[in-house]
Design an enzyme around this catalytic site. Structure first.
Site, PDB file in Angstrom:
ATOM      1  N   GLY A  71       0.820  -1.192   0.000  1.00 31.23           N
ATOM      2  CA  GLY A  71       0.000   0.000   0.000  1.00 31.23           C
ATOM      3  C   GLY A  71       0.865   1.257   0.000  1.00 31.23           C
ATOM      4  N   ASP A  73       2.134   5.308  -1.338  1.00 30.16           N
ATOM      5  CA  ASP A  73       2.608   6.009  -2.523  1.00 30.16           C
ATOM      6  C   ASP A  73       4.094   5.716  -2.729  1.00 30.16           C
ATOM      7  OD1 ASP A  73       3.428   8.496  -4.159  1.00 30.16           O
ATOM      8  OD2 ASP A  73       1.266   8.687  -4.128  1.00 30.16           O
ATOM      9  N   THR A  75       8.223   5.928  -1.872  1.00 31.27           N
ATOM     10  CA  THR A  75       9.193   6.139  -0.807  1.00 31.27           C
ATOM     11  C   THR A  75      10.591   5.826  -1.321  1.00 31.27           C
ATOM     12  OG1 THR A  75       9.618   5.834   1.551  1.00 31.27           O
ATOM     13  CG2 THR A  75       9.167   3.840   0.279  1.00 31.27           C
ATOM     14  N   ILE A 138       6.189   3.042   7.105  1.00 35.81           N
ATOM     15  CA  ILE A 138       5.671   1.686   7.257  1.00 35.81           C
ATOM     16  C   ILE A 138       4.760   1.365   6.078  1.00 35.81           C
ATOM     17  CG2 ILE A 138       4.058   0.272   8.630  1.00 35.81           C
ATOM     18  CD1 ILE A 138       5.380   1.518  11.107  1.00 35.81           C
ATOM     19  N   GLY A 150       7.463  -3.911   5.075  1.00 38.60           N
ATOM     20  CA  GLY A 150       7.652  -3.665   6.504  1.00 38.60           C
ATOM     21  C   GLY A 150       7.945  -2.225   6.854  1.00 38.60           C
ATOM     22  N   ALA A 152      10.909   1.139   7.461  1.00 33.67           N
ATOM     23  CA  ALA A 152      12.187   1.749   7.080  1.00 33.67           C
ATOM     24  C   ALA A 152      12.478   2.902   8.037  1.00 33.67           C
ATOM     25  CB  ALA A 152      12.114   2.271   5.648  1.00 33.67           C
ATOM     26  N   CYS A 168       5.559   9.636   0.071  1.00 33.60           N
ATOM     27  CA  CYS A 168       4.160   9.282   0.342  1.00 33.60           C
ATOM     28  C   CYS A 168       3.209  10.249  -0.361  1.00 33.60           C
ATOM     29  CB  CYS A 168       3.865   9.257   1.845  1.00 33.60           C
ATOM     30  SG  CYS A 168       4.966   8.191   2.767  1.00 33.60           S
TER      31      CYS A 168
END
Lengths: 215, 81
Positions: A71, A73, A75, A138, A150, A152, A168
């Site tokens: 899920g 946007d 990163t 996350i 997971g 970062a 994001c």
């Protein structure tokens, strides 16, 4: 399982393999920790126009782009950033996604607290924040109740790379742990604390393994 | 809703505040096998894959992409075959 430095595509393929094995009951729950080569990842709702520089510039700087299933946007992952991927069966955790995400955030908040840095969740804005600046992201994918992707956490990241995107999809400022307190901590040192915190929050005993022992 | 069809329901994902349909992975009329990845919903930084609850034809999609959904809600229907 600490992978050290890892190419994003290689580690994504490894996650998918381990996810399939976890779903088949061939493996127990796993945490992979890794430091990626520079890469922008676009989630399901990710938009290419959130990359603010030309593709040639990315190539010159050795930054890859991957479109992925998680899920969210866009990163950035890269050197100086701790990435932890739990391959975790939520059926042993009450099938509670809210509690799982809360636990990932809490592991980061507790780690930073141990290092003398106050951080918090920010309602409506995913991740972990130090004041108005974002320090951790996350994004999780759940299939057959088993997670991958997971968290970062920025330990000592090249902020110029972050400025090449709208993280994001937002106009936000990011920050690294070493910018806030000059602790000169390595990604591996911070990773050891995050993994210990995650073990406690996910109610698991942590056993360190290398890649050859797992597959 | 057709009485002979099997409902595809939004599962209980724990104490999540809201979820949104991100993507149906098969078109209407597609032939599904029980357990196939059917659609993705997004909640709290998580993308969750809902599997097909039965084999058959995807007969209806009630909750299209970008729709907000709640636990137990009927998302679509499968006509068993």
């Amino acid at each position: 399982m600490a992978l050290g430095h890892g190419d994003y595509g290689d580690v994504l393929a490894l996650q998918r393999t381990l996810h399939a094995k976890r779903c088949a009951g061939e493996l127990g729950d796993l945490l992979l920790s890794v430091e990626h080569n520079p890469v922008f990842t676009l989630g399901r709702s990710g938009m290419h126009d959130h990359i603010l520089v030309a593709e040639d510039t990315l190539k010159q700087q050795g930054i890859q782009i991957h479109e992925i299933e998680r899920g969210g946007d866009i990163t950035y992952h890269g050197p100086g950033q701790l990435v932890v991927y739990p391959i975790f069966d939520l059926r042993g955790f009450g099938k509670d996604i809210h509690r799982f995400i809360w636990s990932l955030e809490e592991a980061i908040i507790q780690t930073l607290s141990e290092l003398g840095i106050g951080s918090a969740r920010n309602d409506g804005f995913p991740g972990v924040w130090v004041g108005a600046r974002k320090i951790a992201s996350i994004g999780v994918y759940v299939k057959n109740w088993v997670t991958y992707h997971g968290l970062a956490l920025n330990v000592d990241v090249n902020q110029a790379h972050f400025r090449m995107i709208r993280p994001c999809g937002l106009s936000i400022e990011t920050v690294s742990l070493n910018d806030i307190r000059d602790l000169h901590m390595s990604v591996a040192e911070v990773g050891a604390i995050v993994v210990r915190q995650l073990g406690a929050l996910l109610e698991k005993d942590i056993v360190t393994m290398d890649r050859k022992e797992v597959i | 809703m057709n009485a002979d069809t099997i409902h595809i329901r939004m599962p209980d994902l724990g104490d999540v505040s809201k979820a949104v349909v991100v993507q149906w992975l098969h078109p209407i009329d597609a032939h599904l096998t029980e357990g196939d990845d059917l659609l993705e919903v997004e909640t709290e930084k998580t993308t969750f894959v809902i599997p097909a609850p039965a084999s058959g034809r995807l007969a209806a999609i009630h909750m299209p992409e970008t729709t907000a959904v709640t636990t137990g809600q009927v998302l679509g229907e499968i006509e068993p075959q």
